[in-house]
Write a protein that holds these residues in place. Structure first.
Motif, PDB file in Angstrom:
ATOM      1  N   THR A   1       0.830  -1.207   0.000  1.00  0.00           N
ATOM      2  CA  THR A   1       0.000   0.000   0.000  1.00  0.00           C
ATOM      3  C   THR A   1       0.862   1.253   0.000  1.00  0.00           C
ATOM      4  O   THR A   1       0.605   2.207  -0.747  1.00  0.00           O
ATOM      5  CB  THR A   1      -0.929  -0.004   1.218  1.00  0.00           C
ATOM      6  OG1 THR A   1      -1.799  -1.145   1.147  1.00  0.00           O
ATOM      7  CG2 THR A   1      -1.766   1.256   1.266  1.00  0.00           C
ATOM      8  N   ARG A   2       1.903   1.271   0.835  1.00  0.00           N
ATOM      9  CA  ARG A   2       2.777   2.442   0.895  1.00  0.00           C
ATOM     10  C   ARG A   2       3.492   2.655  -0.442  1.00  0.00           C
ATOM     11  O   ARG A   2       3.628   3.799  -0.904  1.00  0.00           O
ATOM     12  CB  ARG A   2       3.808   2.278   2.010  1.00  0.00           C
ATOM     13  CG  ARG A   2       3.210   2.087   3.402  1.00  0.00           C
ATOM     14  CD  ARG A   2       2.577   3.330   3.951  1.00  0.00           C
ATOM     15  NE  ARG A   2       2.062   3.117   5.305  1.00  0.00           N
ATOM     16  CZ  ARG A   2       2.718   3.400   6.414  1.00  0.00           C
ATOM     17  NH1 ARG A   2       3.941   3.915   6.344  1.00  0.00           N
ATOM     18  NH2 ARG A   2       2.177   3.188   7.602  1.00  0.00           N
TER      19      ARG A   2
ATOM     20  N   PHE B   1      -5.816   3.267  -7.628  1.00  0.00           N
ATOM     21  CA  PHE B   1      -6.979   2.712  -6.953  1.00  0.00           C
ATOM     22  C   PHE B   1      -7.596   1.565  -7.757  1.00  0.00           C
ATOM     23  O   PHE B   1      -7.995   0.539  -7.190  1.00  0.00           O
ATOM     24  CB  PHE B   1      -8.016   3.808  -6.720  1.00  0.00           C
ATOM     25  CG  PHE B   1      -9.295   3.319  -6.089  1.00  0.00           C
ATOM     26  CD1 PHE B   1      -9.352   3.013  -4.739  1.00  0.00           C
ATOM     27  CD2 PHE B   1     -10.442   3.147  -6.851  1.00  0.00           C
ATOM     28  CE1 PHE B   1     -10.520   2.556  -4.156  1.00  0.00           C
ATOM     29  CE2 PHE B   1     -11.618   2.695  -6.279  1.00  0.00           C
ATOM     30  CZ  PHE B   1     -11.665   2.397  -4.929  1.00  0.00           C
ATOM     31  N   SER B   2      -7.669   1.708  -9.083  1.00  0.00           N
ATOM     32  CA  SER B   2      -8.313   0.687  -9.911  1.00  0.00           C
ATOM     33  C   SER B   2      -7.403  -0.498 -10.179  1.00  0.00           C
ATOM     34  O   SER B   2      -7.866  -1.639 -10.213  1.00  0.00           O
ATOM     35  CB  SER B   2      -8.762   1.300 -11.247  1.00  0.00           C
ATOM     36  OG  SER B   2      -7.644   1.808 -11.962  1.00  0.00           O
ATOM     37  N   LYS B   3      -6.107  -0.277 -10.352  1.00  0.00           N
ATOM     38  CA  LYS B   3      -5.195  -1.355 -10.721  1.00  0.00           C
ATOM     39  C   LYS B   3      -4.431  -1.931  -9.541  1.00  0.00           C
ATOM     40  O   LYS B   3      -4.006  -3.074  -9.580  1.00  0.00           O
ATOM     41  CB  LYS B   3      -4.196  -0.862 -11.784  1.00  0.00           C
ATOM     42  CG  LYS B   3      -4.838  -0.511 -13.109  1.00  0.00           C
ATOM     43  CD  LYS B   3      -3.793  -0.111 -14.130  1.00  0.00           C
ATOM     44  CE  LYS B   3      -4.425   0.172 -15.468  1.00  0.00           C
ATOM     45  NZ  LYS B   3      -5.035  -1.021 -16.065  1.00  0.00           N
ATOM     46  N   GLY B   4      -4.222  -1.147  -8.489  1.00  0.00           N
ATOM     47  CA  GLY B   4      -3.434  -1.622  -7.362  1.00  0.00           C
ATOM     48  C   GLY B   4      -4.241  -2.081  -6.175  1.00  0.00           C
ATOM     49  O   GLY B   4      -3.704  -2.743  -5.282  1.00  0.00           O
ATOM     50  N   GLY B   5      -5.534  -1.724  -6.125  1.00  0.00           N
ATOM     51  CA  GLY B   5      -6.370  -2.164  -5.023  1.00  0.00           C
ATOM     52  C   GLY B   5      -6.130  -1.432  -3.716  1.00  0.00           C
ATOM     53  O   GLY B   5      -6.318  -2.003  -2.633  1.00  0.00           O
ATOM     54  N   VAL B   6      -5.721  -0.171  -3.783  1.00  0.00           N
ATOM     55  CA  VAL B   6      -5.510   0.613  -2.563  1.00  0.00           C
ATOM     56  C   VAL B   6      -6.869   0.974  -1.954  1.00  0.00           C
ATOM     57  O   VAL B   6      -7.806   1.345  -2.666  1.00  0.00           O
ATOM     58  CB  VAL B   6      -4.701   1.889  -2.874  1.00  0.00           C
ATOM     59  CG1 VAL B   6      -4.555   2.750  -1.632  1.00  0.00           C
ATOM     60  CG2 VAL B   6      -3.340   1.520  -3.418  1.00  0.00           C
TER      61      VAL B   6
ATOM     62  N   ILE C   1      -9.649   3.173   0.041  1.00  0.00           N
ATOM     63  CA  ILE C   1      -9.948   4.605   0.041  1.00  0.00           C
ATOM     64  C   ILE C   1      -9.492   5.256   1.354  1.00  0.00           C
ATOM     65  O   ILE C   1      -8.986   6.383   1.361  1.00  0.00           O
ATOM     66  CB  ILE C   1     -11.449   4.842  -0.201  1.00  0.00           C
ATOM     67  CG1 ILE C   1     -11.836   4.374  -1.607  1.00  0.00           C
ATOM     68  CG2 ILE C   1     -11.803   6.310  -0.015  1.00  0.00           C
ATOM     69  CD1 ILE C   1     -13.288   4.587  -1.946  1.00  0.00           C
ATOM     70  N   TRP C   2      -9.663   4.545   2.476  1.00  0.00           N
ATOM     71  CA  TRP C   2      -9.270   5.122   3.756  1.00  0.00           C
ATOM     72  C   TRP C   2      -7.770   5.360   3.816  1.00  0.00           C
ATOM     73  O   TRP C   2      -7.318   6.406   4.318  1.00  0.00           O
ATOM     74  CB  TRP C   2      -9.712   4.224   4.903  1.00  0.00           C
ATOM     75  CG  TRP C   2      -9.129   4.598   6.231  1.00  0.00           C
ATOM     76  CD1 TRP C   2      -8.274   3.874   7.003  1.00  0.00           C
ATOM     77  CD2 TRP C   2      -9.339   5.836   6.937  1.00  0.00           C
ATOM     78  NE1 TRP C   2      -7.938   4.561   8.136  1.00  0.00           N
ATOM     79  CE2 TRP C   2      -8.583   5.776   8.129  1.00  0.00           C
ATOM     80  CE3 TRP C   2     -10.077   6.968   6.676  1.00  0.00           C
ATOM     81  CZ2 TRP C   2      -8.559   6.802   9.054  1.00  0.00           C
ATOM     82  CZ3 TRP C   2     -10.055   8.007   7.602  1.00  0.00           C
ATOM     83  CH2 TRP C   2      -9.306   7.912   8.776  1.00  0.00           C
ATOM     84  N   ASP C   3      -6.966   4.408   3.315  1.00  0.00           N
ATOM     85  CA  ASP C   3      -5.516   4.599   3.295  1.00  0.00           C
ATOM     86  C   ASP C   3      -5.139   5.789   2.419  1.00  0.00           C
ATOM     87  O   ASP C   3      -4.256   6.586   2.782  1.00  0.00           O
ATOM     88  CB  ASP C   3      -4.828   3.327   2.795  1.00  0.00           C
ATOM     89  CG  ASP C   3      -4.949   2.175   3.769  1.00  0.00           C
ATOM     90  OD1 ASP C   3      -5.043   2.448   4.986  1.00  0.00           O
ATOM     91  OD2 ASP C   3      -4.971   1.013   3.331  1.00  0.00           O
ATOM     92  N   MET C   4      -5.791   5.908   1.272  1.00  0.00           N
ATOM     93  CA  MET C   4      -5.503   7.039   0.390  1.00  0.00           C
ATOM     94  C   MET C   4      -5.909   8.355   1.044  1.00  0.00           C
ATOM     95  O   MET C   4      -5.189   9.361   0.921  1.00  0.00           O
ATOM     96  CB  MET C   4      -6.233   6.857  -0.947  1.00  0.00           C
ATOM     97  CG  MET C   4      -5.947   7.934  -1.971  1.00  0.00           C
ATOM     98  SD  MET C   4      -6.725   7.593  -3.567  1.00  0.00           S
ATOM     99  CE  MET C   4      -5.731   6.215  -4.134  1.00  0.00           C
TER     100      MET C   4
END
Length: 611
Positions: free
Chosen positions: A319-320, A574-579, A581-584
């Motif tokens: 995620t980071r 967001f669409s390709k990496g699956g991050v 929304i809260w982390d972003m």
């Protein structure tokens, strides 16, 4: 025949037949089937229920066929036994070379041979079992394909319905917006048509009910239809010189991506920093800035996502790293004029409104300190709470530098030197006087020259021409706002803020931009907002301060890190990496606040000397 066969009892062939019949019996078949490992039965899904029903029907048919075949096989075996009776022991078949040998068996081997029985081969599944299995599998595959086809048809139908609903919603919202402006605000037909068209474009750009390029071409049809602009004025915006600057940059980006130069750059920077989480975050940020000097921020994000995903399987680190790619790509977009579409829209608007434009190298000198400051803040923020353990980075180990990579690096270096020499340094140096749009387009076309460039005409399909149409739509909206003098509608609001100190006014503009990016794409927002700021601040700001406020709004669009819709790199990650929304949001909100603070410092103490 073996000489020891005379010691076998007469019923040996019968036992062999019995063993064959037993191996073909339903019980043994059941044992064979049970001996094969069977996958655990999962809860039935809609697809699997239909497959199981089809398999049950096939098994019932096969069981009836098997019973008929087994009866036929037994009758054939009994016929063969009656036709070929067993030979007597007194006349055994002996091989010619064994005739001279004594027929008296060896006393040491006689008991063993007498007690020995024909060794049966290991139990193998009956051939009818395999045939039955293949037929059942084929039936299951056919059923699965049918179910998958039905599901795909339903998905396509659902997608078409969503697109149709999105188009209907955009039309309804546009009609309501135009009617409200005409009824409650006494707007003319031209203004009402413009407001309705503007809402139509915003909704369609957001819900993507129509392709981006198609939506961006609608002003050519709708603006002349409502008398907002004539056809010649509307179409001239789609041939703005800034568009060809961006087209040349796209050609260079396509060449870089085709030969894999970005991988060489990423490998080089990853090797310069320690293999720790903080080192990887720093490397990804630096690579983003380096690639963002020649590529758009969207392209940088697309190229670096595979790198971020391949470094570690830990969810926190992944995620980071993905956020480092998204935030770094957005930060890199401000470094050069071609880094992101809002930059070019701002430069094009300056030329349209009669302001002095900003040169390529001048822009870099203005933005590079801010880029490095934001990069340092991003690395500090994303590396907090992470351990400093070493990581095994295996990506790009098998990639080496080729002659094509070196040739393209030389060409990009020559382009940067030419742009540097062409940039004036007032009042000391006036530059070469070349048009930077033409220079960058010429280098882009050079990529198609045989033996020199790297592209063929087929590669031009990778160039996102719809982005050029998007620029044209933005310039068209800006021209319509100036022609209709719509800035006067927002003049009272801006005049109220104009009584405040300039620093407070810039803060208000920054937070307004961050708020609006949660609902509108950055490109569409800048295309609308620049015209409103320009028309509404004429009465209390001089041209230099107007340019400064519009520049702050343009850069602040790239510092909206909070939501996927805020910037193109956020949406891509967001669409390709699956991050999540809260982390972003939790990292992006803090970085946006840091960006606003740095914007205030640089705009008040540094940028105003370049404008």
């Amino acid at each position: 025949m073996n000489p020891l066969s005379k010691d076998l009892p007469e019923n040996a062939p019968q036992e062999e037949n019995v063993s064959q019949e037993e191996s073909a019996s339903p019980k043994n078949l059941a044992k064979i089937e049970s001996a094969k490992p069977i996958k655990p039965i999962e809860p039935a899904k809609p697809e699997q229920e239909s497959i199981a029903q089809e398999s049950t029907k096939s098994e019932s048919k096969l069981e009836s066929i098997e019973s008929i075949e087994s009866s036929d096989a037994k009758s054939q075996e009994s016929t063969a036994q009656s036709a070929n009776p067993a030979k007597p022991d007194s006349a055994p078949d002996v091989a010619p070379e064994s005739k001279q040998e004594s027929t008296t068996p060896d006393p040491t081997t006689k008991p063993e041979s007498a007690s020995a029985k024909p060794e049966s081969a290991p139990a193998k599944p009956h051939k009818r079992f395999f045939g039955r299995k293949r037929i059942v599998d084929r039936a299951a595959d056919r059923s699965a394909r049918g179910v998958r086809g039905e599901l795909q048809a339903k998905i396509r139908l659902k997608g078409r319905l969503q697109l149709l609903l999105g188009l209907i919603a955009a039309i309804i919202i546009a009609i309501i917006a135009g009617a409200v402006s005409m009824y409650y605000f006494d707007a003319s037909l031209q203004v009402g048509g413009f407001v309705g068209t503007l809402f139509l474009l915003i909704v369609l750009w957001t819900n993507q009910a129509l392709p981006l390029g198609i939506v961006s071409l609608l002003p050519i049809v709708l603006f002349p239809a409502f008398g907002i602009l004539d056809v010649k004025s509307a179409t001239s915006n789609y041939a703005n010189p800034i568009i060809f600057l961006f087209l040349g940059g796209f050609m260079l980006a396509t060449a870089v991506e085709k030969i894999g130069l970005h991988r060489i750059i990423a490998k080089r920077f990853l090797s310069l920093f320690p293999p720790t989480p903080k080192g990887v975050i720093t490397a990804l940020g630096v690579v983003s800035v380096a690639l963002g000097s020649a590529l758009s921020n969207s392209t940088v994000a697309l190229l670096l996502i595979p790198v971020a995903l391949s470094i570690s399987q830990d969810s926190t680190l992944k995620t980071r790293f993905l956020l480092a790619v998204a935030f770094g790509a957005s930060i890199s977009g401000i470094t050069t004029p071609i880094g992101t579409p809002p930059n070019l829209i701002f430069i094009g608007f300056l030329e349209t409104a009669g302001f002095e434009s900003i040169g390529f190298v001048t822009w870099i000198l203005m933005m590079l300190p801010l880029t490095l400051s934001m990069l340092y803040a991003m690395v500090w923020l994303l590396s907090r709470g992470l351990e400093s353990s070493a990581l095994e980075i295996e990506v790009f180990k098998d990639i080496s530098v080729s002659s094509e990579h070196k040739r393209l690096l030389v060409m990009v270096g020559a382009l940067l030197v030419l742009l540097l020499l062409n940039s004036p340094i007032k009042p000391i140096y006036s530059g070469l006087g070349l048009n930077e749009n033409v220079v960058l387009l010429a280098f882009g076309l050079l990529m198609f020259v045989p033996k020199i460039g790297f592209l063929k005409w087929e590669d031009s399909k990778e160039i996102p021409y719809e982005i050029n149409f998007l620029f044209g739509a933005g310039f068209c909206i800006a021209m319509a706002v100036l022609e209709l003098q719509l800035g006067d509608a927002f003049k009272p609001i801006f005049e109220y803020f104009g009584t405040l100190p300039l620093l407070v006014f810039i803060i208000c503009v920054c937070f307004l931009v961050l708020f609006l990016t949660m609902f509108i794409s950055s490109t569409a927002l800048i295309a609308i907002l620049l015209s409103i700021i320009y028309a509404s601040t004429k009465s209390f700001l001089d041209p230099q301060m107007q340019s400064l406020v519009m520049l702050v709004a343009t850069i602040c669009v790239g510092f909206s890190f909070m939501f996927p819709i805020s910037t193109p790199p956020n949406a891509i990650v967001f669409s390709k990496g699956g991050v999540k929304i809260w982390d972003m949001f939790r990292f992006g909100a803090l970085l946006s606040m840091i960006g606003v603070g740095l914007l205030l410092v640089f705009s008040m103490l540094y940028w105003r000397w370049f404008l």
